[in-house]
Design an enzyme around this catalytic site. Sequence first.
Site, PDB file in Angstrom:
ATOM      1  N   ALA A  63     -50.426  23.932  14.135  1.00 30.84           N
ATOM      2  CA  ALA A  63     -49.292  24.742  14.443  1.00 30.84           C
ATOM      3  C   ALA A  63     -48.293  24.164  13.654  1.00 30.84           C
ATOM      4  O   ALA A  63     -47.461  24.882  12.629  1.00 30.84           O
ATOM      5  CB  ALA A  63     -48.572  24.827  15.711  1.00 30.84           C
ATOM      6  N   ASN A  64     -48.186  22.930  13.282  1.00 36.13           N
ATOM      7  CA  ASN A  64     -47.065  22.230  12.581  1.00 36.13           C
ATOM      8  C   ASN A  64     -47.169  22.504  11.115  1.00 36.13           C
ATOM      9  O   ASN A  64     -46.337  22.803  10.520  1.00 36.13           O
ATOM     10  CB  ASN A  64     -47.139  20.639  12.915  1.00 36.13           C
ATOM     11  CG  ASN A  64     -46.752  20.191  14.119  1.00 36.13           C
ATOM     12  OD1 ASN A  64     -45.908  20.901  14.652  1.00 36.13           O
ATOM     13  ND2 ASN A  64     -47.087  18.790  14.580  1.00 36.13           N
ATOM     14  N   GLU A  87     -58.079  18.221  15.616  1.00 30.38           N
ATOM     15  CA  GLU A  87     -57.719  18.476  16.828  1.00 30.38           C
ATOM     16  C   GLU A  87     -58.433  19.578  17.581  1.00 30.38           C
ATOM     17  O   GLU A  87     -58.020  19.807  18.703  1.00 30.38           O
ATOM     18  CB  GLU A  87     -56.149  18.478  17.279  1.00 30.38           C
ATOM     19  CG  GLU A  87     -55.495  17.091  16.822  1.00 30.38           C
ATOM     20  CD  GLU A  87     -54.087  17.348  17.073  1.00 30.38           C
ATOM     21  OE1 GLU A  87     -53.459  16.010  17.449  1.00 30.38           O
ATOM     22  OE2 GLU A  87     -53.478  18.402  17.055  1.00 30.38           O
ATOM     23  N   ASN A 142     -55.132   9.276   6.445  1.00 27.18           N
ATOM     24  CA  ASN A 142     -53.935   7.971   6.333  1.00 27.18           C
ATOM     25  C   ASN A 142     -55.296   6.957   6.210  1.00 27.18           C
ATOM     26  O   ASN A 142     -56.462   7.052   6.418  1.00 27.18           O
ATOM     27  CB  ASN A 142     -53.225   7.829   7.435  1.00 27.18           C
ATOM     28  CG  ASN A 142     -53.782   7.686   8.851  1.00 27.18           C
ATOM     29  OD1 ASN A 142     -54.907   7.337   8.943  1.00 27.18           O
ATOM     30  ND2 ASN A 142     -52.959   7.902   9.941  1.00 27.18           N
ATOM     31  N   GLY A 183     -46.825  13.580   8.257  1.00 25.75           N
ATOM     32  CA  GLY A 183     -48.068  13.624   7.689  1.00 25.75           C
ATOM     33  C   GLY A 183     -48.379  15.375   7.665  1.00 25.75           C
ATOM     34  O   GLY A 183     -49.117  15.896   6.598  1.00 25.75           O
ATOM     35  N   ASP A 184     -48.001  16.136   8.677  1.00 24.69           N
ATOM     36  CA  ASP A 184     -48.316  17.379   8.688  1.00 24.69           C
ATOM     37  C   ASP A 184     -47.492  18.175   7.614  1.00 24.69           C
ATOM     38  O   ASP A 184     -47.906  19.117   6.672  1.00 24.69           O
ATOM     39  CB  ASP A 184     -47.786  18.050  10.322  1.00 24.69           C
ATOM     40  CG  ASP A 184     -48.810  17.748  11.209  1.00 24.69           C
ATOM     41  OD1 ASP A 184     -49.681  17.339  11.090  1.00 24.69           O
ATOM     42  OD2 ASP A 184     -48.169  17.531  12.265  1.00 24.69           O
ATOM     43  N   SER A 188     -38.471  15.690   6.147  1.00 27.27           N
ATOM     44  CA  SER A 188     -38.964  16.027   7.416  1.00 27.27           C
ATOM     45  C   SER A 188     -38.564  14.990   8.324  1.00 27.27           C
ATOM     46  O   SER A 188     -38.425  15.285   9.588  1.00 27.27           O
ATOM     47  CB  SER A 188     -40.203  16.385   7.442  1.00 27.27           C
ATOM     48  OG  SER A 188     -41.312  15.205   7.394  1.00 27.27           O
TER      49      SER A 188
HETATM   50  O1  RIB Z   1     -49.045  15.149  13.672  1.00 25.15           O
HETATM   51  C1  RIB Z   1     -48.041  15.401  15.043  1.00 25.15           C
HETATM   52  C2  RIB Z   1     -48.587  16.049  15.864  1.00 25.15           C
HETATM   53  O2  RIB Z   1     -49.995  15.471  16.463  1.00 25.15           O
HETATM   54  C3  RIB Z   1     -47.638  16.248  17.220  1.00 25.15           C
HETATM   55  O3  RIB Z   1     -46.897  17.571  17.088  1.00 25.15           O
HETATM   56  C4  RIB Z   1     -48.677  16.455  18.238  1.00 25.15           C
HETATM   57  O4  RIB Z   1     -48.643  17.762  19.045  1.00 25.15           O
HETATM   58  C5  RIB Z   1     -50.072  15.848  17.908  1.00 25.15           C
HETATM   59  O5  RIB Z   1     -50.914  16.997  17.592  1.00 25.15           O
END
Ligand code: RIB
Length: 308
Positions: A44-45, A141, A185, A249-250, A280
Amino acid sequence: MNGPKVTVIGSMNMDLVVKTAAIPKLGETVFGQSFSTLPGGKGANQAVACARLGADVKMVGCVGNDAFGTELIATLRNEGVNTSYVEPVPHCSTGIASINVQEGDNSIIVVPGANFAVTREVVAKAEEAIKQADIVLLQLEIPLDAVTEAVNIANKYKIPVIVNPAPAQILPKELVDKITYLTPNEYELAILITGQPVVESSFNEMMSKLPGKVVMTKGSNGAYFVDHNLELYHQQAFKVEAVDTTGAGDTFNAVFAVQIAKGNSVKEAMTYAAMASAISVTKFGAQGGMPTAKDVDEWKTKLVEAGR
Ligand code: RIB
Protein backbone atom coordinates in the site's frame (compact mmCIF):
# COMPACT_ATOMS: atom_id res chain seq x y z
CA MET A 1 -4.79 10.03 -15.24
CA ASN A 2 -1.99 10.36 -17.81
CA GLY A 3 0.93 9.01 -15.78
CA PRO A 4 2.39 5.53 -16.29
CA LYS A 5 0.21 2.58 -15.34
CA VAL A 6 1.58 0.80 -12.27
CA THR A 7 0.06 -2.36 -10.79
CA VAL A 8 1.19 -2.99 -7.22
CA ILE A 9 0.61 -6.46 -5.78
CA GLY A 10 1.35 -6.60 -2.08
CA SER A 11 0.55 -6.02 1.55
CA MET A 12 -1.77 -3.61 3.30
CA ASN A 13 -1.15 -3.08 7.03
CA MET A 14 -2.37 -0.81 9.74
CA ASP A 15 0.78 0.53 11.39
CA LEU A 16 0.58 0.73 15.19
CA VAL A 17 3.34 3.23 15.83
CA VAL A 18 4.90 4.00 19.19
CA LYS A 19 7.35 6.86 19.41
CA THR A 20 9.74 6.16 22.23
CA ALA A 21 13.01 7.37 23.70
CA ALA A 22 13.96 3.79 24.64
CA ILE A 23 13.14 0.31 23.32
CA PRO A 24 12.43 -2.04 26.25
CA LYS A 25 14.62 -5.09 26.78
CA LEU A 26 12.93 -8.45 27.50
CA GLY A 27 11.10 -8.22 30.84
CA GLU A 28 11.38 -4.41 30.97
CA THR A 29 8.57 -1.80 30.79
CA VAL A 30 9.21 1.74 29.58
CA PHE A 31 6.99 4.78 28.92
CA GLY A 32 6.54 5.74 25.27
CA GLN A 33 6.00 9.30 24.01
CA SER A 34 3.07 8.85 21.60
CA PHE A 35 0.92 6.27 19.82
CA SER A 36 -0.63 6.50 16.33
CA THR A 37 -2.50 4.16 13.98
CA LEU A 38 -1.38 4.96 10.45
CA PRO A 39 -1.95 3.29 7.08
CA GLY A 40 1.01 1.19 5.95
CA GLY A 41 2.16 -2.10 4.48
CA LYS A 42 4.90 -2.16 1.86
CA GLY A 43 2.42 -2.77 -0.95
CA ALA A 44 0.00 0.00 0.00
CA ASN A 45 2.85 2.41 0.78
CA GLN A 46 4.37 1.87 -2.65
CA ALA A 47 0.96 2.27 -4.30
CA VAL A 48 0.44 5.61 -2.52
CA ALA A 49 3.92 6.87 -3.42
CA CYS A 50 3.33 5.98 -7.10
CA ALA A 51 -0.06 7.75 -7.06
CA ARG A 52 1.41 10.92 -5.48
CA LEU A 53 3.89 11.01 -8.38
CA GLY A 54 0.96 11.04 -10.80
CA ALA A 55 0.94 7.36 -11.80
CA ASP A 56 -2.27 5.52 -12.63
CA VAL A 57 -2.15 2.86 -9.90
CA LYS A 58 -4.02 -0.39 -9.33
CA MET A 59 -3.59 -2.19 -6.01
CA VAL A 60 -3.97 -5.97 -5.72
CA GLY A 61 -4.16 -7.31 -2.16
CA CYS A 62 -6.32 -8.53 0.72
CA VAL A 63 -7.59 -7.01 3.94
CA GLY A 64 -9.71 -8.49 6.72
CA ASN A 65 -13.41 -7.82 6.97
CA ASP A 66 -12.82 -5.34 9.79
CA ALA A 67 -12.48 -1.63 10.59
CA PHE A 68 -8.75 -1.48 9.76
CA GLY A 69 -9.45 -3.07 6.36
CA THR A 70 -12.20 -0.57 5.58
CA GLU A 71 -9.94 2.32 6.59
CA LEU A 72 -7.00 1.07 4.49
CA ILE A 73 -9.17 0.76 1.38
CA ALA A 74 -10.60 4.26 1.97
CA THR A 75 -7.09 5.70 2.34
CA LEU A 76 -5.97 4.21 -0.98
CA ARG A 77 -9.09 5.54 -2.72
CA ASN A 78 -8.47 9.02 -1.31
CA GLU A 79 -5.01 8.86 -2.86
CA GLY A 80 -6.56 7.98 -6.23
CA VAL A 81 -5.47 4.32 -6.19
CA ASN A 82 -7.85 1.88 -7.90
CA THR A 83 -8.86 -0.72 -5.27
CA SER A 84 -11.14 -2.92 -7.34
CA TYR A 85 -8.61 -5.78 -6.97
CA VAL A 86 -8.44 -5.47 -3.16
CA GLU A 87 -10.43 -8.31 -1.57
CA PRO A 88 -11.81 -8.19 1.97
CA VAL A 89 -11.49 -11.77 3.29
CA PRO A 90 -13.73 -13.14 6.06
CA HIS A 91 -12.42 -14.78 9.27
CA CYS A 92 -9.08 -13.05 8.94
CA SER A 93 -7.83 -9.83 10.49
CA THR A 94 -6.21 -7.06 8.50
CA GLY A 95 -2.41 -7.14 8.59
CA ILE A 96 -0.77 -4.96 11.22
CA ALA A 97 2.76 -3.73 11.85
CA SER A 98 3.92 -2.94 15.34
CA ILE A 99 6.47 -0.16 14.86
CA ASN A 100 8.77 1.45 17.39
CA VAL A 101 10.24 4.76 16.27
CA GLN A 102 13.30 5.82 18.23
CA GLU A 103 15.35 8.87 17.23
CA GLY A 104 13.92 8.82 13.72
CA ASP A 105 14.82 5.15 13.13
CA ASN A 106 12.52 2.17 13.53
CA SER A 107 12.09 -1.52 14.30
CA ILE A 108 9.04 -3.38 12.95
CA ILE A 109 7.11 -6.59 13.68
CA VAL A 110 4.58 -7.47 10.96
CA VAL A 111 1.60 -9.74 11.65
CA PRO A 112 0.50 -10.56 8.08
CA GLY A 113 -3.15 -11.57 8.74
CA ALA A 114 -5.12 -11.15 5.50
CA ASN A 115 -1.95 -10.43 3.50
CA PHE A 116 -1.28 -14.18 3.56
CA ALA A 117 -4.67 -14.71 1.88
CA VAL A 118 -3.18 -13.23 -1.31
CA THR A 119 -2.98 -16.54 -3.15
CA ARG A 120 -2.11 -17.47 -6.75
CA GLU A 121 -5.86 -17.39 -7.42
CA VAL A 122 -6.22 -13.82 -6.12
CA VAL A 123 -3.33 -12.75 -8.38
CA ALA A 124 -4.69 -14.70 -11.36
CA LYS A 125 -7.96 -12.77 -11.05
CA ALA A 126 -5.92 -9.58 -11.56
CA GLU A 127 -4.39 -10.78 -14.85
CA GLU A 128 -6.00 -7.91 -16.77
CA ALA A 129 -4.51 -5.32 -14.36
CA ILE A 130 -1.06 -6.86 -14.86
CA LYS A 131 -1.46 -7.09 -18.64
CA GLN A 132 -2.45 -3.41 -18.91
CA ALA A 133 0.38 -2.12 -16.69
CA ASP A 134 3.55 -0.35 -17.84
CA ILE A 135 5.28 -1.83 -14.81
CA VAL A 136 4.43 -4.27 -12.00
CA LEU A 137 5.73 -3.67 -8.48
CA LEU A 138 5.97 -6.42 -5.84
CA GLN A 139 7.37 -6.95 -2.33
CA LEU A 140 7.60 -10.07 -0.14
CA GLU A 141 4.94 -9.39 2.51
CA ILE A 142 2.56 -11.71 0.61
CA PRO A 143 3.20 -15.43 -0.06
CA LEU A 144 5.98 -16.25 -2.51
CA ASP A 145 3.52 -18.33 -4.54
CA ALA A 146 1.51 -15.20 -5.25
CA VAL A 147 4.65 -13.23 -6.15
CA THR A 148 5.69 -16.03 -8.54
CA GLU A 149 2.27 -16.04 -10.20
CA ALA A 150 2.41 -12.26 -10.68
CA VAL A 151 5.91 -12.44 -12.18
CA ASN A 152 4.82 -15.24 -14.54
CA ILE A 153 1.77 -13.29 -15.73
CA ALA A 154 3.88 -10.15 -16.22
CA ASN A 155 6.44 -12.17 -18.22
CA LYS A 156 3.65 -13.62 -20.37
CA TYR A 157 2.74 -10.07 -21.49
CA LYS A 158 6.38 -8.79 -21.45
CA ILE A 159 5.61 -6.26 -18.71
CA PRO A 160 8.69 -5.24 -16.68
CA VAL A 161 8.63 -6.33 -13.03
CA ILE A 162 10.31 -4.81 -10.00
CA VAL A 163 10.56 -6.95 -6.87
CA ASN A 164 11.51 -5.28 -3.60
CA PRO A 165 12.66 -8.43 -1.74
CA ALA A 166 11.56 -7.28 1.72
CA PRO A 167 11.34 -8.86 4.23
CA ALA A 168 14.48 -10.84 3.28
CA GLN A 169 13.97 -14.22 1.66
CA ILE A 170 15.94 -16.58 -0.59
CA LEU A 171 14.37 -16.51 -4.05
CA PRO A 172 14.53 -19.41 -6.53
CA LYS A 173 16.89 -18.73 -9.47
CA GLU A 174 14.09 -19.33 -12.03
CA LEU A 175 12.12 -16.53 -10.38
CA VAL A 176 15.09 -14.13 -10.18
CA ASP A 177 15.75 -14.70 -13.90
CA LYS A 178 12.24 -13.45 -14.72
CA ILE A 179 12.49 -10.24 -12.64
CA THR A 180 13.58 -7.01 -14.37
CA TYR A 181 14.91 -5.21 -11.27
CA LEU A 182 15.46 -6.34 -7.68
CA THR A 183 15.76 -3.63 -5.03
CA PRO A 184 17.13 -5.17 -1.81
CA ASN A 185 18.86 -3.39 1.02
CA GLU A 186 22.29 -4.79 1.90
CA TYR A 187 20.89 -7.30 4.39
CA GLU A 188 18.27 -8.56 1.91
CA LEU A 189 20.91 -8.77 -0.85
CA ALA A 190 23.14 -10.98 1.31
CA ILE A 191 20.23 -13.34 2.03
CA LEU A 192 19.22 -13.33 -1.63
CA ILE A 193 22.68 -14.16 -2.99
CA THR A 194 24.21 -16.30 -0.24
CA GLY A 195 21.33 -17.38 1.98
CA GLN A 196 23.26 -15.84 4.91
CA PRO A 197 22.60 -12.49 6.60
CA VAL A 198 26.33 -11.67 6.92
CA VAL A 199 28.85 -12.42 4.21
CA GLU A 200 32.56 -12.16 3.62
CA SER A 201 32.38 -11.03 0.00
CA SER A 202 31.72 -7.39 -0.83
CA PHE A 203 28.35 -6.07 -1.95
CA ASN A 204 29.79 -5.06 -5.34
CA GLU A 205 30.82 -8.64 -5.86
CA MET A 206 27.33 -9.86 -4.94
CA MET A 207 25.64 -7.33 -7.23
CA SER A 208 28.01 -8.36 -10.02
CA LYS A 209 26.44 -11.82 -9.91
CA LEU A 210 23.23 -10.21 -11.23
CA PRO A 211 24.53 -7.37 -13.43
CA GLY A 212 21.98 -4.83 -14.61
CA LYS A 213 19.35 -6.23 -12.26
CA VAL A 214 20.09 -5.18 -8.67
CA VAL A 215 19.60 -1.71 -7.23
CA MET A 216 20.82 -1.99 -3.65
CA THR A 217 19.67 0.61 -1.14
CA LYS A 218 21.85 1.43 1.85
CA GLY A 219 19.96 3.96 3.98
CA SER A 220 21.92 7.16 4.51
CA ASN A 221 24.67 5.86 2.18
CA GLY A 222 22.34 5.99 -0.81
CA ALA A 223 21.93 3.31 -3.49
CA TYR A 224 24.19 1.21 -5.73
CA PHE A 225 23.83 -0.39 -9.16
CA VAL A 226 26.17 -2.61 -11.17
CA ASP A 227 25.40 -2.37 -14.88
CA HIS A 228 25.82 -5.00 -17.64
CA ASN A 229 29.44 -3.88 -18.14
CA LEU A 230 30.06 -4.48 -14.41
CA GLU A 231 30.46 -0.74 -13.84
CA LEU A 232 29.44 0.28 -10.33
CA TYR A 233 27.22 3.35 -9.98
CA HIS A 234 26.69 4.98 -6.58
CA GLN A 235 23.81 7.37 -5.96
CA GLN A 236 24.51 9.39 -2.82
CA ALA A 237 21.68 9.92 -0.37
CA PHE A 238 20.55 13.52 0.07
CA LYS A 239 21.19 14.72 3.62
CA VAL A 240 18.11 15.74 5.63
CA GLU A 241 17.00 15.84 9.25
CA ALA A 242 15.15 12.50 9.61
CA VAL A 243 11.92 12.55 11.62
CA ASP A 244 10.88 8.98 10.72
CA THR A 245 12.56 6.64 8.22
CA THR A 246 9.55 4.29 8.02
CA GLY A 247 8.49 3.99 4.36
CA ALA A 248 11.69 5.55 2.93
CA GLY A 249 12.46 2.29 1.10
CA ASP A 250 8.88 2.14 -0.17
CA THR A 251 9.16 5.68 -1.53
CA PHE A 252 12.46 4.79 -3.23
CA ASN A 253 10.93 1.68 -4.86
CA ALA A 254 7.78 3.42 -6.02
CA VAL A 255 9.57 6.43 -7.47
CA PHE A 256 12.17 4.21 -9.13
CA ALA A 257 9.34 2.16 -10.70
CA VAL A 258 7.49 5.23 -11.99
CA GLN A 259 10.68 6.68 -13.48
CA ILE A 260 11.57 3.40 -15.23
CA ALA A 261 7.98 3.12 -16.53
CA LYS A 262 8.38 6.64 -17.95
CA GLY A 263 11.40 5.42 -19.93
CA ASN A 264 14.12 7.03 -17.81
CA SER A 265 17.49 5.33 -17.29
CA VAL A 266 18.29 3.39 -14.10
CA LYS A 267 20.68 6.16 -13.01
CA GLU A 268 18.11 8.91 -13.59
CA ALA A 269 15.49 6.84 -11.76
CA MET A 270 17.87 6.30 -8.82
CA THR A 271 18.57 10.04 -8.50
CA TYR A 272 14.88 10.96 -8.51
CA ALA A 273 14.08 8.11 -6.09
CA ALA A 274 16.87 9.22 -3.72
CA MET A 275 15.45 12.77 -3.67
CA ALA A 276 11.91 11.54 -3.02
CA SER A 277 12.97 9.20 -0.22
CA ALA A 278 14.98 12.00 1.44
CA ILE A 279 11.85 14.15 1.43
CA SER A 280 9.75 11.26 2.77
CA VAL A 281 11.76 10.89 6.00
CA THR A 282 11.18 14.51 7.00
CA LYS A 283 7.61 13.71 8.14
CA PHE A 284 6.12 11.15 10.50
CA GLY A 285 4.48 7.88 9.27
CA ALA A 286 5.23 5.64 6.32
CA GLN A 287 2.94 7.55 3.97
CA GLY A 288 3.05 10.91 5.79
CA GLY A 289 6.08 12.35 4.00
CA MET A 290 5.72 10.74 0.57
CA PRO A 291 6.12 13.60 -1.93
CA THR A 292 4.20 14.59 -5.03
CA ALA A 293 6.10 15.16 -8.30
CA LYS A 294 5.76 18.92 -7.63
CA ASP A 295 7.38 18.52 -4.20
CA VAL A 296 10.34 16.65 -5.72
CA ASP A 297 10.75 19.16 -8.54
CA GLU A 298 10.67 22.12 -6.12
CA TRP A 299 13.21 20.38 -3.89
CA LYS A 300 15.44 19.73 -6.93
CA THR A 301 15.27 23.40 -7.92
CA LYS A 302 16.29 24.44 -4.41
CA LEU A 303 19.25 22.03 -4.52
CA VAL A 304 20.38 23.45 -7.86
CA GLU A 305 20.01 27.02 -6.54
CA ALA A 306 22.04 26.08 -3.48
CA GLY A 307 24.68 24.61 -5.81
CA ARG A 308 24.45 21.11 -4.29
O1 RIB B 1 8.21 -0.42 4.76
C1 RIB B 1 7.46 0.08 5.86
C2 RIB B 1 6.29 -0.81 6.10
O2 RIB B 1 6.74 -2.07 6.51
C3 RIB B 1 5.38 -0.33 7.20
O3 RIB B 1 4.37 0.54 6.75
C4 RIB B 1 4.84 -1.62 7.79
O4 RIB B 1 3.48 -1.83 7.56
C5 RIB B 1 5.70 -2.72 7.19
O5 RIB B 1 5.02 -3.44 6.27
